[in-house]
Design a protein around this motif. Structure first.
Motif: not given
Ligand SMILES: [Zn+2]
Length: 110
Positions: A8, A10-11, A38, A40-41
């Motif tokens: 990802c 971002q993650c 993703c 997570e986000c």
């Molecule tokens: Zn993410």
């Protein structure tokens, strides 16, 4: 159920179920991308990948979607409308076996 690792933006690295990954392949050039969201986000990603990677994802159970380049974008609009002269040229070219064989060879080699 197969699990795959994806990155990802971002993650960073994250692990997904193969059900969360899909592969899109172009019918014309057979290039493709894989898509995932993703866990997570929640960001959606579309990533380029080699054919080998895409094959592995498909073999592992990822959904595959084929797409085609829209026909309108393949047409050379600079040619203008089809005329009788175009048809006569085409007819003459069809009479030339060497030319026809050469053109078909290009298609086969592609
Ligand atoms: Zn993410």
């Amino acid at each position: 159920m197969a699990r795959v690792r994806a990155t990802c933006n971002q993650c960073g690295d994250t692990e997904l179920s193969i059900d969360d990954v899909s592969v899109r392949i172009c019918r014309e050039d057979h290039d493709g991308v894989y898509l995932f969201t993703c866990p997570e986000c929640g960001l959606s990603h579309e990533k380029d990948a080699s054919r080998r990677t895409l094959d592995l994802l498909v073999a592992s159970g990822a959904e595959v979607v084929f797409w085609s380049v829209p026909m309108e974008s393949l047409i050379d609009t600079g040619l203008g409308p089809l005329t009788h002269d175009h048809l006569l040229d085409f007819h003459e070219k069809l009479q030339d076996d060497a030319l026809l064989e050469s053109a078909l060879g290009e298609l086969v080699d592609d």
